[in-house]
Design a protein around this motif. Structure first.
Motif, PDB file in Angstrom:
ATOM      1  N   TYR A   1       4.380  -1.324   5.750  1.00 17.22           N
ATOM      2  CA  TYR A   1       5.443  -1.746   6.655  1.00 17.22           C
ATOM      3  C   TYR A   1       5.862  -3.173   6.337  1.00 17.22           C
ATOM      4  O   TYR A   1       5.063  -3.956   5.820  1.00 17.22           O
ATOM      5  CB  TYR A   1       4.974  -1.657   8.109  1.00 17.22           C
ATOM      6  CG  TYR A   1       4.915  -0.251   8.648  1.00 17.22           C
ATOM      7  CD1 TYR A   1       6.069   0.394   9.070  1.00 17.22           C
ATOM      8  CD2 TYR A   1       3.706   0.429   8.745  1.00 17.22           C
ATOM      9  CE1 TYR A   1       6.027   1.688   9.566  1.00 17.22           C
ATOM     10  CE2 TYR A   1       3.654   1.723   9.245  1.00 17.22           C
ATOM     11  CZ  TYR A   1       4.815   2.343   9.655  1.00 17.22           C
ATOM     12  OH  TYR A   1       4.784   3.622  10.141  1.00 17.22           O
ATOM     13  N   PRO A   2       7.084  -3.547   6.701  1.00 19.64           N
ATOM     14  CA  PRO A   2       7.530  -4.935   6.507  1.00 19.64           C
ATOM     15  C   PRO A   2       6.660  -5.911   7.298  1.00 19.64           C
ATOM     16  O   PRO A   2       5.943  -5.520   8.236  1.00 19.64           O
ATOM     17  CB  PRO A   2       8.961  -4.926   7.057  1.00 19.64           C
ATOM     18  CG  PRO A   2       9.376  -3.498   7.098  1.00 19.64           C
ATOM     19  CD  PRO A   2       8.135  -2.692   7.266  1.00 19.64           C
ATOM     20  N   ASP A   3       6.746  -7.185   6.949  1.00 20.65           N
ATOM     21  CA  ASP A   3       5.918  -8.214   7.581  1.00 20.65           C
ATOM     22  C   ASP A   3       6.138  -8.362   9.081  1.00 20.65           C
ATOM     23  O   ASP A   3       5.255  -8.837   9.779  1.00 20.65           O
ATOM     24  CB  ASP A   3       6.160  -9.570   6.917  1.00 20.65           C
ATOM     25  CG  ASP A   3       5.516  -9.648   5.544  1.00 20.65           C
ATOM     26  OD1 ASP A   3       4.664  -8.800   5.235  1.00 20.65           O
ATOM     27  OD2 ASP A   3       5.870 -10.573   4.787  1.00 20.65           O
ATOM     28  N   PHE A   4       7.309  -7.981   9.580  1.00 20.54           N
ATOM     29  CA  PHE A   4       7.587  -8.155  11.002  1.00 20.54           C
ATOM     30  C   PHE A   4       7.076  -6.982  11.852  1.00 20.54           C
ATOM     31  O   PHE A   4       7.265  -6.952  13.058  1.00 20.54           O
ATOM     32  CB  PHE A   4       9.092  -8.377  11.250  1.00 20.54           C
ATOM     33  CG  PHE A   4       9.960  -7.233  10.803  1.00 20.54           C
ATOM     34  CD1 PHE A   4      10.278  -6.207  11.670  1.00 20.54           C
ATOM     35  CD2 PHE A   4      10.459  -7.191   9.502  1.00 20.54           C
ATOM     36  CE1 PHE A   4      11.068  -5.146  11.257  1.00 20.54           C
ATOM     37  CE2 PHE A   4      11.262  -6.151   9.084  1.00 20.54           C
ATOM     38  CZ  PHE A   4      11.559  -5.116   9.963  1.00 20.54           C
ATOM     39  N   VAL A   5       6.395  -6.029  11.209  1.00 18.11           N
ATOM     40  CA  VAL A   5       5.858  -4.859  11.912  1.00 18.11           C
ATOM     41  C   VAL A   5       4.336  -4.975  11.973  1.00 18.11           C
ATOM     42  O   VAL A   5       3.675  -5.182  10.957  1.00 18.11           O
ATOM     43  CB  VAL A   5       6.245  -3.545  11.201  1.00 18.11           C
ATOM     44  CG1 VAL A   5       5.607  -2.346  11.898  1.00 18.11           C
ATOM     45  CG2 VAL A   5       7.765  -3.402  11.138  1.00 18.11           C
ATOM     46  N   SER A   6       3.797  -4.851  13.189  1.00 17.69           N
ATOM     47  CA  SER A   6       2.348  -4.847  13.393  1.00 17.69           C
ATOM     48  C   SER A   6       1.933  -3.483  13.908  1.00 17.69           C
ATOM     49  O   SER A   6       2.663  -2.846  14.667  1.00 17.69           O
ATOM     50  CB  SER A   6       1.943  -5.906  14.417  1.00 17.69           C
ATOM     51  OG  SER A   6       2.285  -7.185  13.963  1.00 17.69           O
TER      52      SER A   6
END
Length: 162
Positions: free
Chosen positions: A54-59
């Motif tokens: 996932y992209p960095d802004f997804v946790s």
């Protein structure tokens, strides 16, 4: 117990949390969040563990298997500025008093004025199923439904972030 795979998030304070176990719109939420520079938190059962990048802004937050475990984790973590995407009326009813905006994957927003009716209908359908009476389930989620959700989410975020 939950474990959290956190990545850096930048941008606005508003986060979008997804009740991830059955959500058909994770990719759409991530797409719109990227456009708006918002953080996304996906809460899901360890049974749905993924190695997807996932992209960095997804946790991702993984919870133990069990009924409503993801829901309880969302209730625990949610903040007043957050938005939540869920199809669970019960979860929505717990979040609305916290000042959270809650949306169904159809794009419809859960409202304090209508949540009691939705919960009553859910209860009545459960009673009918116990009596072995047929209750019509939800229709299949279509590409058109996906586009409607995307349009509504973009419109609502645009209004909210102005």
């Amino acid at each position: 117990m939950a474990f959290f795979i956190s990545k850096k998030s930048e941008g606005n304070a508003l986060r979008i949390m997804i009740d991830g176990d059955g959500s058909p719109v994770k990719n759409e939420v991530i797409q719109v969040a990227k456009e708006c520079q918002l953080a996304v938190v996906i809460v899901t059962s360890i049974a749905h563990y993924t190695v997807k990048d996932y992209p960095d802004f997804v946790s991702l937050i993984y919870v133990e298997k069990g009924a409503d475990r993801a829901d309880y984790e969302i209730v625990k973590l949610v903040q007043a500025d957050d938005w939540v995407i869920t199809q669970d009326y019960g979860l929505a009813s717990l979040l609305l008093p916290k000042g959270v905006r809650v949306f169904h994957h159809s794009g419809k927003e859960y409202l304090s004025e209508t949540i009691d009716l939705l919960l009553l209908q859910r209860f009545e359908h459960a009673q009918m199923r116990k009596q072995h009476r047929r209750v019509k389930g939800p229709s299949a989620f279509t590409q058109q439904n996906r586009q409607i959700f995307l349009r509504i989410l973009r419109e609502e975020l645009t209004k909210s972030l102005k």
